[in-house]
Scaffold this active site. Structure first.
Site, mmCIF file in Angstrom:
data_model
loop_
_atom_site.group_PDB
_atom_site.id
_atom_site.type_symbol
_atom_site.label_atom_id
_atom_site.label_comp_id
_atom_site.label_asym_id
_atom_site.label_seq_id
_atom_site.Cartn_x
_atom_site.Cartn_y
_atom_site.Cartn_z
ATOM 1 C CB THR A 133 -0.909 -0.019 1.253
ATOM 2 O OG1 THR A 133 -1.535 1.245 1.384
ATOM 3 C CG2 THR A 133 -0.123 -0.288 2.524
ATOM 4 C CG ASP A 134 -1.201 4.966 -0.988
ATOM 5 O OD1 ASP A 134 -1.758 4.330 -0.067
ATOM 6 O OD2 ASP A 134 -1.795 5.825 -1.678
ATOM 7 C CD GLU A 135 -3.505 3.627 4.458
ATOM 8 O OE1 GLU A 135 -3.280 3.567 5.678
ATOM 9 O OE2 GLU A 135 -4.645 3.620 3.975
ATOM 10 C CE1 TYR A 159 -3.467 -2.563 5.709
ATOM 11 C CE2 TYR A 159 -3.323 -0.227 5.183
ATOM 12 C CZ TYR A 159 -3.366 -1.549 4.776
ATOM 13 O OH TYR A 159 -3.310 -1.860 3.432
ATOM 14 C CE LYS A 163 -0.007 -4.532 3.040
ATOM 15 N NZ LYS A 163 -0.318 -5.882 2.473
HETATM 16 P P1 NAD Z 1 -9.576 -7.307 2.170
HETATM 17 O O1 NAD Z 1 -9.572 -7.009 3.633
HETATM 18 O O2 NAD Z 1 -10.785 -7.030 1.372
HETATM 19 O O3 NAD Z 1 -9.209 -8.847 1.944
HETATM 20 C C1 NAD Z 1 -8.197 -9.503 2.651
HETATM 21 C C2 NAD Z 1 -8.345 -10.998 2.400
HETATM 22 O O4 NAD Z 1 -7.273 -11.666 3.070
HETATM 23 C C3 NAD Z 1 -9.648 -11.585 2.943
HETATM 24 O O5 NAD Z 1 -10.217 -12.454 1.988
HETATM 25 C C4 NAD Z 1 -9.202 -12.365 4.180
HETATM 26 O O6 NAD Z 1 -10.038 -13.472 4.466
HETATM 27 C C5 NAD Z 1 -7.818 -12.799 3.754
HETATM 28 N N1 NAD Z 1 -6.925 -13.120 4.869
HETATM 29 C C6 NAD Z 1 -6.734 -12.439 6.019
HETATM 30 N N2 NAD Z 1 -5.824 -13.060 6.776
HETATM 31 C C7 NAD Z 1 -5.391 -14.137 6.092
HETATM 32 C C8 NAD Z 1 -4.436 -15.162 6.327
HETATM 33 N N3 NAD Z 1 -3.713 -15.202 7.459
HETATM 34 N N4 NAD Z 1 -4.260 -16.112 5.383
HETATM 35 C C9 NAD Z 1 -4.987 -16.109 4.246
HETATM 36 N N5 NAD Z 1 -5.914 -15.173 3.970
HETATM 37 C C10 NAD Z 1 -6.109 -14.199 4.877
HETATM 38 O O7 NAD Z 1 -8.319 -6.520 1.591
HETATM 39 P P2 NAD Z 1 -8.122 -5.831 0.170
HETATM 40 O O8 NAD Z 1 -8.652 -4.459 0.239
HETATM 41 O O9 NAD Z 1 -8.571 -6.763 -0.883
HETATM 42 O O10 NAD Z 1 -6.537 -5.721 0.136
HETATM 43 C C11 NAD Z 1 -5.746 -6.782 -0.391
HETATM 44 C C12 NAD Z 1 -4.286 -6.406 -0.268
HETATM 45 O O11 NAD Z 1 -4.040 -5.194 -0.979
HETATM 46 C C13 NAD Z 1 -3.854 -6.137 1.179
HETATM 47 O O12 NAD Z 1 -2.562 -6.638 1.348
HETATM 48 C C14 NAD Z 1 -3.854 -4.614 1.293
HETATM 49 O O13 NAD Z 1 -2.927 -4.182 2.237
HETATM 50 C C15 NAD Z 1 -3.453 -4.229 -0.102
HETATM 51 N N6 NAD Z 1 -3.941 -2.927 -0.588
HETATM 52 C C16 NAD Z 1 -5.272 -2.597 -0.488
HETATM 53 C C17 NAD Z 1 -5.706 -1.389 -1.015
HETATM 54 C C18 NAD Z 1 -7.159 -0.991 -0.949
HETATM 55 O O14 NAD Z 1 -7.485 0.160 -1.281
HETATM 56 N N7 NAD Z 1 -8.076 -1.866 -0.576
HETATM 57 C C19 NAD Z 1 -4.791 -0.515 -1.625
HETATM 58 C C20 NAD Z 1 -3.450 -0.886 -1.705
HETATM 59 C C21 NAD Z 1 -3.035 -2.104 -1.196
HETATM 60 O O1 DAU Z 2 -4.163 3.941 0.433
HETATM 61 C C1 DAU Z 2 -4.380 2.568 0.330
HETATM 62 C C2 DAU Z 2 -5.238 2.101 1.482
HETATM 63 O O2 DAU Z 2 -6.562 2.561 1.220
HETATM 64 C C3 DAU Z 2 -5.225 0.599 1.679
HETATM 65 O O3 DAU Z 2 -3.927 0.195 2.014
HETATM 66 C C4 DAU Z 2 -6.205 0.189 2.785
HETATM 67 O O4 DAU Z 2 -6.250 -1.222 2.890
HETATM 68 C C5 DAU Z 2 -7.578 0.710 2.411
HETATM 69 O O5 DAU Z 2 -8.502 0.413 3.436
HETATM 70 C C6 DAU Z 2 -7.526 2.216 2.195
HETATM 71 O O6 DAU Z 2 -7.259 2.909 3.431
HETATM 72 P P1 DAU Z 2 -8.030 4.255 3.825
HETATM 73 O O7 DAU Z 2 -7.966 4.426 5.277
HETATM 74 O O8 DAU Z 2 -7.586 5.378 2.955
HETATM 75 O O9 DAU Z 2 -9.520 3.803 3.328
HETATM 76 P P2 DAU Z 2 -10.959 4.065 3.956
HETATM 77 O O10 DAU Z 2 -11.936 3.679 2.898
HETATM 78 O O11 DAU Z 2 -11.095 3.461 5.306
HETATM 79 O O12 DAU Z 2 -11.011 5.638 4.115
HETATM 80 C C7 DAU Z 2 -10.839 6.495 2.996
HETATM 81 C C8 DAU Z 2 -10.881 7.921 3.510
HETATM 82 O O13 DAU Z 2 -12.229 8.206 3.930
HETATM 83 C C9 DAU Z 2 -10.020 8.151 4.719
HETATM 84 O O14 DAU Z 2 -9.489 9.469 4.651
HETATM 85 C C10 DAU Z 2 -10.977 8.033 5.896
HETATM 86 C C11 DAU Z 2 -12.271 8.544 5.314
HETATM 87 N N1 DAU Z 2 -13.504 7.949 5.853
HETATM 88 C C12 DAU Z 2 -13.591 6.589 5.902
HETATM 89 C C13 DAU Z 2 -14.725 5.972 6.374
HETATM 90 C C14 DAU Z 2 -14.830 4.468 6.460
HETATM 91 C C15 DAU Z 2 -14.570 8.749 6.228
HETATM 92 O O15 DAU Z 2 -14.495 9.990 6.152
HETATM 93 N N2 DAU Z 2 -15.708 8.144 6.692
HETATM 94 C C16 DAU Z 2 -15.823 6.796 6.793
HETATM 95 O O16 DAU Z 2 -16.879 6.302 7.262
#
Ligand code: NAD
Ligand code: DAU
Length: 356
Positions: A133-135, A159, A163
């Protein structure tokens, strides 16, 4: 040839598996622990498809991973599995350390043992792709240049710290042991099958239910949004052509303040599912207490992956967010099952012994 994917029942992982099998017949072993975020309904269209083998288990179970590697001899392991929600990490950081740090470590050790015993030509072709992630880069000041791959790691939440730790382990397993790794650091994804704890799906499902749309603090925090299928295409590209040991930032070039996102979603719903009384969904916007330590701005410089691997997103934010809202409107059952929790029964109903 076969690939092994961890976390392939989550949001990005399931989109990746679906896209992969839409474009290739190469089988996928999908290892997922099915936490609350894992939803096999996402993969319902693959039921009975021999190219998809689902295994219910943890990447932290080294014996299980070793057995899967020995049995299927995948040419690549792609690590999507994680605890992914920042708010949950603030309330319960332990699960994030357990999964993202220790789970990744166990996975790396299982993969290293398998890889070390391969013939030299298979070793050279093997890849471990870590999805991050970019975080990990922390928060940007207004006007500061977007994150490049050289940006220092400055994670601010449990988180992002977990990561970051996993990224460092992956890097070290390459430098110390020669494991052929690739890492991607991506910005905020959105699209189908996104669990409605995250901002965009939460807005859609709350609005449709007439519930408040919670905006943290002043809503001026900036995220760089990427349609999930563009993230999947970037991962496929990095897997195919990325240089071993390299890191690739992935982003959509779509920096938007949260409040703009909220207004856009409301406007789309006003157009596509107008309320009977003619009022706007915007009336549901509610400012709530800010997230502790809330990162103010993320922005990705995706120049490296574009220059070196020729990847670019295909969706604009406008096209991607419209598709996303349309997808949620077209899938009320998926939403209802997630909201009621009945999606968790899908495993026993549809997979039976295979998933156990
Ligand atoms: P998600 O939470 O939707 O899915 C995570 C999945 O991992 C789930 O299916 C869960 O059951 C599985 N899991 C958890 N623990 C596990 C374990 N020990 N063994 C096997 N499976 C397990 O997450 P996502 O949003 O799909 O993110 C996927 C990946 O991409 C993560 O590594 C996250 O950090 C990264 N990422 C997410 C975003 C985003 O915006 N969602 C952006 C950049 C990177
Ligand atoms: O940047 C990549 C990341 O993006 C991933 O690594 C994470 O897995 C993914 O969850 C996401 O993180 P964020 O914290 O940015 O996502 P979230 O959707 O939780 O929140 C997006 C923005 O919106 C953040 O600034 C918080 C805000 N927010 C979120 C929720 C859930 C609100 O204002 N209200 C809300 O109810």
């Amino acid at each position: 040839m076969t690939i092994l994917v961890t976390g392939g029942a989550g949001f990005i992982g399931s989109n990746f598996v679906l896209d992969w099998l839409a474009q290739s017949d190469e089988p996928v072993i999908n290892l997922d622990a099915l936490t609350y975020a894992g939803n096999l309904e996402n993969l319902a269209s693959l039921e009975g498809d021999a190219r998809h083998r689902f295994v219910h288990g943890s990447m932290g179970d080294r014996d299980l991973v070793q057995r899967l590697l020995a049995e299927h001899r995948p040419r690549a392991v792609l690590n999507f599995a994680a605890e992914s929600h920042v708010d949950r990490s603030l309330h319960g950081p332990g699960a994030f350390i357990q999964t993202n740090v220790l789970g990744s470590y166990e996975l790396l050790e299982a993969v290293r043992g398998h890889w070390a015993a391969l013939p030299a030509s298979d070793q050279a072709a093997f890849r471990f792709l870590h999805v991050s992630t970019d975080e990990v880069y922390g928060s940007l000041e207004p006007g500061a240049p977007a994150f490049t791959e050289q940006h220092p790691y400055q994670p601010n939440s449990p988180y992002s710290a977990s990561k970051a730790a996993s990224d460092h382990l992956v890097r070290a397993w390459h430098h110390s042991y020669g494991l052929p790794v690739l890492t991607t650091n991506c910005s905020n994804n959105y699209g189908p099958y996104h669990f409605p704890e995250k901002l965009i799906p939460l807005l859609i499902v709350n609005a449709l239910a007439g519930k408040p749309l919670p905006v943290y603090g002043d809503g001026q925090q900036i995220r760089d949004w990427l349609y999930v299928q563009d993230h999947c295409s970037a991962i496929r590209r990095v897997l195919a052509a990325g240089q071993v040991g390299e890191v690739y930032n992935v982003g959509g070039g779509n920096e938007k303040p949260n409040l703009d996102i909220v207004h856009t979603v409301c406007a789309l719903l006003d157009e596509l599912r107008p309320k009977a009384d003619g009022s706007s969904y915007k009336a549901l916007i509610t400012h709530v207490q800010d997230r502790p330590g809330h990162d103010r701005r993320y922005a990705i410089d995706a120049g490296k992956i574009e220059r070196e691997l020729g990847w670019r997103p295909t969706e604009t934010f406008e096209s991607g967010i419209r598709k996303t809202v349309q997808w949620y409107l077209a899938h009320p059952d998926w939403v209802a099952h997630v909201q009621s929790g009945s999606y968790r029964e899908w495993v026993s109903q549809h997979y039976g012994e295979q998933a156990a």
